[in-house]
Design a protein around this motif. Structure first.
Motif, PDB file in Angstrom:
ATOM      1  N   VAL A 206       0.861  -1.265  -0.056  1.00 16.85           N
ATOM      2  CA  VAL A 206      -0.015  -0.047   0.044  1.00 16.85           C
ATOM      3  C   VAL A 206       0.955   1.186   0.009  1.00 16.85           C
ATOM      4  N   TRP A 207       2.055   1.390   0.862  1.00 14.26           N
ATOM      5  CA  TRP A 207       2.667   2.411   0.931  1.00 14.26           C
ATOM      6  C   TRP A 207       3.645   2.766  -0.305  1.00 14.26           C
TER       7      TRP A 207
ATOM      8  N   CYS B 236       1.152   4.187  -2.860  1.00  8.78           N
ATOM      9  CA  CYS B 236       0.806   5.692  -2.627  1.00  8.78           C
ATOM     10  C   CYS B 236       1.821   6.502  -2.545  1.00  8.78           C
ATOM     11  N   ARG B 237       3.210   6.035  -2.350  1.00  8.24           N
ATOM     12  CA  ARG B 237       4.372   6.986  -2.707  1.00  8.24           C
ATOM     13  C   ARG B 237       4.465   7.510  -4.101  1.00  8.24           C
TER      14      ARG B 237
ATOM     15  N   LEU C 244       5.003   8.650   5.900  1.00  8.91           N
ATOM     16  CA  LEU C 244       3.638   7.667   5.335  1.00  8.91           C
ATOM     17  C   LEU C 244       3.951   6.349   5.826  1.00  8.91           C
TER      18      LEU C 244
ATOM     19  N   LEU D 121      -4.286   8.540   3.401  1.00  9.20           N
ATOM     20  CA  LEU D 121      -5.457   7.923   2.382  1.00  9.20           C
ATOM     21  C   LEU D 121      -6.336   8.874   1.810  1.00  9.20           C
TER      22      LEU D 121
ATOM     23  N   SER E 280      -4.474  11.019  -0.866  1.00  7.08           N
ATOM     24  CA  SER E 280      -4.304  10.052  -2.117  1.00  7.08           C
ATOM     25  C   SER E 280      -5.778   9.759  -2.952  1.00  7.08           C
TER      26      SER E 280
END
Length: 552
Positions: free
Chosen positions: A100-101, A104-105, A117, A538, A541
């Protein structure tokens, strides 16, 4: 980059994690364990391929599988299917956090925000892992320092989540420095000041907490004693859980406890502590509490032996590991089982406080082992009940207590309060701190680690008890069925420790402590901050792409 090089980097990360964990290596290795995964994340994003989340799972899962397998393989000594589930599922959950990170990054260019994060995601995950039906926080990052408590005396302020932040930030700082060293010469010239800042930050980040810890240790050394000495005997009865525990009667178990304790008894002993399930066959709480049992009933007759020991040593009280049953006229919780028309039963894993007045107090284990003592998500997995029984688990759940109750008794006219965590509960810092908030000035941990045989499991479990001593600044009396039993002081130092697979006892004098640490007062506040940051990240994002499209 070739796929096998990526696999090697991922496996390297798993090995570094495993070599940081007791008893395989040294905890500070954890400061570089995530570095290969950060490198893999950068490489994958530079390759520009789609579905960053899916690719992240493929990249990171080998690391966490290797980590879990090497560190917790010993669960297989108790149950092979349970070990497989723990290793595979826990590795998957840890992988999902990284994946997930990683996804998202991608749109975030600022390295500091990227680090914040991952830290917030990881801490939020660990907190979830402490508080849901599939709880298995054994490998939460802060636990890695259990074997070197002298480095983490500041856990009395932050709890174990402070250790997780220490590990994660260290990995990012080291990675940024290594990336700088490996970069082209022009980049190094243009970003020299940034590298210097990172190097200084890394030095301070690693050294300052260690220096602070030694300072806190010197200070605490002068403030851990009180004027209420508690004289105790910790019994390690060493009953084989596979062959003896349920073959012996309760009376035989209690006789064994007394036989082991007797050589260590004297007139001023205030407390005898026994292991989890040291009296293994289920007894009815009301019958024992009201002393209405027939002495010929072997489930209860052993308590007459305790009474005779109390006559001989009138100051003594017992903390007993019991299997108990509560009988009620109504369904008191969802796990109540109807055993007769209008009669409902609940089964408990109990710490009972037994004195000259009989069973005067009790605490039922409130954090249960998934699949063994508790059916996780019963509405979803209820159909697997019979399968779990075949695998050595339970098709229903034990009852739990509503609070962390403490046991009160007097020592030389002064009141002492003891909080008793049962087995698995000693991994949960905030739960153990609630005993102290409820007045406990000494902590006990009763456990039965013999299911795992002579493996790293019981050693890891013992070491984690040292963190609970630091967080609460309380002496810890630990009684294990087959080892390790021991005495731990408020700085996490081991004052006495048994050998594994030894039938023996420990005689000790500890001091009842007063006051509450910052961590006891505020609990896992770092995790709650992380959860807020995670929701904000989140939300950002999700909203950010919408805003960009709207502007276009």
């Amino acid at each position: 980059m070739k796929w096998y090089i990526k696999l090697a980097l991922s496996v390297l990360s798993g090995l570094l994690f495993a070599f940081a964990w007791y008893p395989h290596g040294f905890p500070l290795i954890s400061f570089i364990a995530i570095v290969p995964l950060l490198w893999l994340s950068d490489i994958s994003l530079k390759e520009g391929k789609r579905n960053a989340f899916g690719r992240g799972i493929l990249l990171f899962y080998p690391a966490f599988f290797v980590f879990n397998l090497i560190t917790t393989y010993w669960i297989a000594y108790c149950t092979v299917p349970g070990a497989a589930a723990a290793v595979i599922l826990n590795a998957l959950l840890q992988t999902l956090v990284m994946a997930v990170w990683h996804a998202c990054r991608k749109p975030i260019k600022n390295h500091i925000i990227q680090a914040i994060l991952l830290i917030s995601f990881w801490i939020s995950f660990e907190y979830l892992h402490l508080n849901w039906d599939l709880t298995w926080p054994w490998l939460n990052l802060g636990n890695v320092f259990a074997a070197i408590p002298g480095f983490v005396q500041w856990y009395s302020v932050t709890g174990a989540f402070g250790g997780a932040v220490w590990v994660l930030v260290s990995n990012f700082l080291i990675y940024y420095i290594l990336r700088y060293v490996n970069s082209p010469k022009r980049y190094r010239i243009n970003h020299r000041n940034t590298m210097i800042v990172n190097a200084v930050a890394l030095g301070l980040w690693v050294v300052f907490p260690i220096g602070l810890s030694f300072g806190m240790k010197i200070w605490a050394d002068k403030h851990v004693e009180s004027d209420i000495p508690l004289e105790a005997v910790i019994v390690q009865q060493n009953t084989d859980p596979w062959e003896e525990e349920y073959r012996l009667s309760n009376e035989e178990e209690i006789q064994r406890i007394l036989d082991v304790a007797q050589p260590f008894m004297y007139d001023r002993v205030n407390l005898v502590v026994t292991a989890e399930s040291s009296v293994a066959h289920s007894i009815e709480m009301d019958v024992l509490r009201n002393h209405r049992f027939h002495e010929e009933d072997s489930r209860y007759s052993g308590f007459a032996l305790l009474d005779s020991m109390i006559v001989r040593y009138p100051n003594v009280n017992y903390i007993l590991g019991l299997s108990t049953i509560g009988i009620y006229d109504c369904r008191v919780s969802p796990v109540s089982q109807e055993v007769a028309p209008g009669k409902f039963a609940e089964f408990y894993n109990t710490a009972g406080f037994y004195s000259k007045d009989g069973l005067v107090s009790h605490y039922h284990k409130s954090r249960l082992v998934p699949g063994v003592e508790k059916m996780p998500f019963p509405k979803v997995f209820g159909f697997l009940g019979d399968v779990l029984v075949e695998l050595g688990g339970s098709n229903s759940s034990l009852g739990t207590d509503t609070a962390q109750r403490v046991f009160d008794f007097e020592v030389d006219g002064q009141k002492v309060r003891v909080g008793t965590g049962i087995c698995y509960e000693s991994i949960y810092g905030e739960l153990m701190s609630r005993f102290v908030r409820n007045g406990a000035n000494v902590l006990c941990i009763i456990t039965n680690d013999s299911w795992w045989k002579d493996s790293p499991g019981h050693g890891q479990h013992f070491e984690m008890s040292r963190l609970r001593a630091i967080e609460t600044r309380r002496y810890v009396l630990r009684a294990a069925n087959g080892g390790f039993s021991g005495v731990i002081d408020p700085l996490g130092r081991v004052l006495a420790k048994t050998k594994y697979n030894e039938r023996t006892a420990i005689q000790t004098i500890v001091s009842a402590q007063s006051g509450e640490t910052f961590y006891v007062k505020h609990g896992d506040y770092l995790a709650r901050i992380a959860i807020v940051l995670t929701f904000a990240a989140l939300l950002f994002s999700i909203i950010s792409p919408v805003v960009r499209r709207f502007r276009k």
